[in-house]
Design a protein around this motif. Structure first.
Motif, PDB file in Angstrom:
ATOM      1  N   MET A 127       1.236   5.002  60.323  1.00  0.00           N
ATOM      2  CA  MET A 127       1.430   6.044  59.322  1.00  0.00           C
ATOM      3  C   MET A 127       2.674   6.879  59.597  1.00  0.00           C
ATOM      4  O   MET A 127       3.386   7.283  58.668  1.00  0.00           O
ATOM      5  N   GLN A 128       2.959   7.136  60.877  1.00  0.00           N
ATOM      6  CA  GLN A 128       4.171   7.884  61.210  1.00  0.00           C
ATOM      7  C   GLN A 128       5.415   7.092  60.813  1.00  0.00           C
ATOM      8  O   GLN A 128       6.391   7.657  60.319  1.00  0.00           O
ATOM      9  N   GLN A 129       5.362   5.787  61.015  1.00  0.00           N
ATOM     10  CA  GLN A 129       6.497   4.963  60.627  1.00  0.00           C
ATOM     11  C   GLN A 129       6.703   4.984  59.110  1.00  0.00           C
ATOM     12  O   GLN A 129       7.829   5.102  58.631  1.00  0.00           O
ATOM     13  N   ALA A 130       5.613   4.878  58.358  1.00  0.00           N
ATOM     14  CA  ALA A 130       5.724   4.944  56.901  1.00  0.00           C
ATOM     15  C   ALA A 130       6.392   6.238  56.476  1.00  0.00           C
ATOM     16  O   ALA A 130       7.255   6.250  55.578  1.00  0.00           O
ATOM     17  N   GLN A 131       6.018   7.340  57.101  1.00  0.00           N
ATOM     18  CA  GLN A 131       6.624   8.628  56.770  1.00  0.00           C
ATOM     19  C   GLN A 131       8.092   8.676  57.159  1.00  0.00           C
ATOM     20  O   GLN A 131       8.908   9.250  56.439  1.00  0.00           O
ATOM     21  N   ARG A 132       8.437   8.060  58.299  1.00  0.00           N
ATOM     22  CA  ARG A 132       9.817   8.130  58.777  1.00  0.00           C
ATOM     23  C   ARG A 132      10.775   7.300  57.937  1.00  0.00           C
ATOM     24  O   ARG A 132      11.903   7.732  57.671  1.00  0.00           O
ATOM     25  N   VAL A 133      10.352   6.106  57.539  1.00  0.00           N
ATOM     26  CA  VAL A 133      11.327   5.171  56.966  1.00  0.00           C
ATOM     27  C   VAL A 133      11.310   5.075  55.447  1.00  0.00           C
ATOM     28  O   VAL A 133      12.290   4.619  54.855  1.00  0.00           O
ATOM     29  N   SER A 134      10.211   5.469  54.782  1.00  0.00           N
ATOM     30  CA  SER A 134      10.091   5.168  53.353  1.00  0.00           C
ATOM     31  C   SER A 134      10.300   6.390  52.474  1.00  0.00           C
ATOM     32  O   SER A 134      10.076   7.531  52.888  1.00  0.00           O
ATOM     33  N   GLN A 135      10.710   6.115  51.247  1.00  0.00           N
ATOM     34  CA  GLN A 135      10.811   7.164  50.233  1.00  0.00           C
ATOM     35  C   GLN A 135       9.634   7.091  49.262  1.00  0.00           C
ATOM     36  O   GLN A 135       9.255   8.091  48.669  1.00  0.00           O
ATOM     37  N   SER A 136       9.062   5.893  49.106  1.00  0.00           N
ATOM     38  CA  SER A 136       7.892   5.702  48.251  1.00  0.00           C
ATOM     39  C   SER A 136       6.826   4.957  49.041  1.00  0.00           C
ATOM     40  O   SER A 136       7.136   4.235  49.994  1.00  0.00           O
ATOM     41  N   CYS A 137       5.586   5.125  48.614  1.00  0.00           N
ATOM     42  CA  CYS A 137       4.477   4.550  49.359  1.00  0.00           C
ATOM     43  C   CYS A 137       3.386   4.101  48.389  1.00  0.00           C
ATOM     44  O   CYS A 137       3.178   4.737  47.344  1.00  0.00           O
ATOM     45  N   ALA A 138       2.721   3.003  48.723  1.00  0.00           N
ATOM     46  CA  ALA A 138       1.582   2.526  47.937  1.00  0.00           C
ATOM     47  C   ALA A 138       0.418   2.270  48.879  1.00  0.00           C
ATOM     48  O   ALA A 138       0.570   1.557  49.875  1.00  0.00           O
ATOM     49  N   PHE A 139      -0.728   2.854  48.550  1.00  0.00           N
ATOM     50  CA  PHE A 139      -1.923   2.727  49.377  1.00  0.00           C
ATOM     51  C   PHE A 139      -2.848   1.680  48.766  1.00  0.00           C
ATOM     52  O   PHE A 139      -3.341   1.841  47.655  1.00  0.00           O
ATOM     53  N   PHE A 140      -3.064   0.591  49.518  1.00  0.00           N
ATOM     54  CA  PHE A 140      -3.946  -0.498  49.099  1.00  0.00           C
ATOM     55  C   PHE A 140      -5.315  -0.319  49.740  1.00  0.00           C
ATOM     56  O   PHE A 140      -5.432   0.140  50.878  1.00  0.00           O
ATOM     57  N   LEU A 141      -6.347  -0.753  49.011  1.00  0.00           N
ATOM     58  CA  LEU A 141      -7.695  -0.684  49.549  1.00  0.00           C
ATOM     59  C   LEU A 141      -8.544  -1.799  48.944  1.00  0.00           C
ATOM     60  O   LEU A 141      -8.381  -2.150  47.768  1.00  0.00           O
ATOM     61  N   ALA A 142      -9.421  -2.372  49.762  1.00  0.00           N
ATOM     62  CA  ALA A 142     -10.389  -3.378  49.309  1.00  0.00           C
ATOM     63  C   ALA A 142     -11.739  -3.042  49.936  1.00  0.00           C
ATOM     64  O   ALA A 142     -11.807  -2.353  50.954  1.00  0.00           O
ATOM     65  N   THR A 143     -12.799  -3.536  49.324  1.00  0.00           N
ATOM     66  CA  THR A 143     -14.128  -3.405  49.910  1.00  0.00           C
ATOM     67  C   THR A 143     -14.713  -4.798  50.067  1.00  0.00           C
ATOM     68  O   THR A 143     -14.083  -5.795  49.676  1.00  0.00           O
ATOM     69  N   HIS A 144     -15.918  -4.887  50.630  1.00  0.00           N
ATOM     70  CA  HIS A 144     -16.509  -6.197  50.879  1.00  0.00           C
ATOM     71  C   HIS A 144     -16.768  -6.967  49.588  1.00  0.00           C
ATOM     72  O   HIS A 144     -16.861  -8.198  49.600  1.00  0.00           O
ATOM     73  N   ASP A 145     -16.862  -6.257  48.459  1.00  0.00           N
ATOM     74  CA  ASP A 145     -17.168  -6.954  47.212  1.00  0.00           C
ATOM     75  C   ASP A 145     -16.117  -6.750  46.116  1.00  0.00           C
ATOM     76  O   ASP A 145     -16.333  -7.151  44.974  1.00  0.00           O
ATOM     77  N   THR A 146     -14.992  -6.106  46.453  1.00  0.00           N
ATOM     78  CA  THR A 146     -13.914  -5.948  45.478  1.00  0.00           C
ATOM     79  C   THR A 146     -12.592  -6.344  46.114  1.00  0.00           C
ATOM     80  O   THR A 146     -12.363  -6.086  47.306  1.00  0.00           O
ATOM     81  N   PRO A 147     -11.694  -6.963  45.353  1.00  0.00           N
ATOM     82  CA  PRO A 147     -10.391  -7.367  45.899  1.00  0.00           C
ATOM     83  C   PRO A 147      -9.479  -6.168  46.111  1.00  0.00           C
ATOM     84  O   PRO A 147      -9.758  -5.048  45.645  1.00  0.00           O
ATOM     85  N   GLY A 148      -8.384  -6.408  46.821  1.00  0.00           N
ATOM     86  CA  GLY A 148      -7.427  -5.351  47.083  1.00  0.00           C
ATOM     87  C   GLY A 148      -6.758  -4.851  45.818  1.00  0.00           C
ATOM     88  O   GLY A 148      -6.465  -5.629  44.907  1.00  0.00           O
ATOM     89  N   ARG A 149      -6.529  -3.560  45.782  1.00  0.00           N
ATOM     90  CA  ARG A 149      -5.830  -2.958  44.656  1.00  0.00           C
ATOM     91  C   ARG A 149      -5.132  -1.693  45.146  1.00  0.00           C
ATOM     92  O   ARG A 149      -5.409  -1.206  46.241  1.00  0.00           O
ATOM     93  N   ILE A 150      -4.226  -1.166  44.326  1.00  0.00           N
ATOM     94  CA  ILE A 150      -3.550   0.073  44.693  1.00  0.00           C
ATOM     95  C   ILE A 150      -4.398   1.257  44.254  1.00  0.00           C
ATOM     96  O   ILE A 150      -4.735   1.385  43.076  1.00  0.00           O
ATOM     97  N   VAL A 151      -4.755   2.097  45.224  1.00  0.00           N
ATOM     98  CA  VAL A 151      -5.485   3.327  44.925  1.00  0.00           C
ATOM     99  C   VAL A 151      -4.529   4.387  44.400  1.00  0.00           C
ATOM    100  O   VAL A 151      -4.825   5.107  43.444  1.00  0.00           O
TER     101      VAL A 151
END
Length: 272
Positions: A222-246
């Motif tokens: 997470m520190q690296q994401a803050q240091r190097v990026s200007q934009s960010c996308a948070f992905f999440l999946a559960t045991h019964d749903t595929p990955g998607r952008i939250v």
């Protein structure tokens, strides 16, 4: 098809290209791993993809340069637009797409017995690009400089790439990707196998490259994401749903004032 010297973009200013996914879904066989992922990756900026393991970040990254289709059971729906044109459009050559959209993998993968110089130039050969001897030498130096490695290896370009440290090997792989002058550089956890000093140098390289090309990086740091990026996308999946952008947006906003409680919980280390 090949090009001849000078390199097609020799002497030209870099042309910044943006990348966009529209409703991208992905499967391995009958297992759906991504659900309708739409994301704009702005030209000349660094976009970080974050989220727990198994939420589809690396799969999404490979979709962005048509590596996903190299898996026999892989399937895909949606569009990936490079400068507004779908990279999966019928008739587009995957090799050309991968020349314009380069990839740096999690673990350094130079050709260990090949010299440092030949490692950098190998990208040209794989892409079918022919250049003059003089321009080849220029391109090797320029690529190594952009990757922050020239000062460390300039006196031993003929030594094997495998003789370098892990961090140097990763920057050598970055130089190899840069030699074909891509518009986009994808990076799949490029520092996960590196020590803190090597990580810092790779991050410095990313900062130097920002503005010259568009970078998309997967990271669990997470520190690296803050240091190097200007934009960010948070992905999440559960045991019964595929990955998607939250949630996606400016990095500072995601880390300081996220719109979704799940984002806040993840970036503050409450899960994942």
């Amino acid at each position: 098809m090949t090009t001849t010297a000078p390199h097609p973009s020799a002497g030209a200013q870099p042309r910044l290209s943006g990348l966009e996914s529209r409703d991208v879904s992905a499967w391995f066989g009958s297992h759906k791993v991504l659900e309708r992922v739409s994301l704009t990756m702005a030209a000349g900026e660094v976009t970080a993809l974050i989220g727990p393991s198994g939420c589809g970040k690396s799969t999404f990254l490979r979709i962005l340069n048509r590596m996903h289709e190299m898996v026999r059971s892989a399937q895909l729906a949606g569009e990936v637009l490079l400068d507004g044109e779908d990279i999966y459009e019928h008739g587009r050559r995957p090799a050309e797409v991968r020349r314009r959209i380069g990839m740096v993998f999690q673990r350094p993968n130079p050709f260990p017995a090949m010299s440092i110089a030949d490692n950098v130039a190998s990208g040209l050969k794989l892409a079918g690009i022919k250049v003059s001897k003089d321009y080849r030498e220029h391109l090797i130096e320029d690529s190594l400089r952009q990757a922050g490695l020239w000062n460390e290896v300039s006196s031993r370009l003929g030594t094997p790439g495998g003789s370098l440290s892990g961090g140097q090997q990763q920057r050598l792989c970055i130089a190899r990707s840069l030699a074909v002058e891509p518009d986009i550089l994808l990076m799949d956890e490029p520092c996960s196998a590196l020590d803190p000093t090597s990580t810092r140098r790779v991050e410095e390289t990313i900062a130097e490259l920002r503005g010259r090309l568009t970078i998309v990086i997967v990271t669990h740091n997470m520190q690296q994401a803050q240091r190097v990026s200007q934009s960010c996308a948070f992905f999440l999946a559960t045991h019964d749903t595929p990955g998607r952008i939250v949630e996606a947006g400016p990095t500072e906003q995601l880390f300081t004032d996220p719109a979704d409680q799940r984002t806040a919980d993840y970036v503050n280390g409450r899960f994942g």
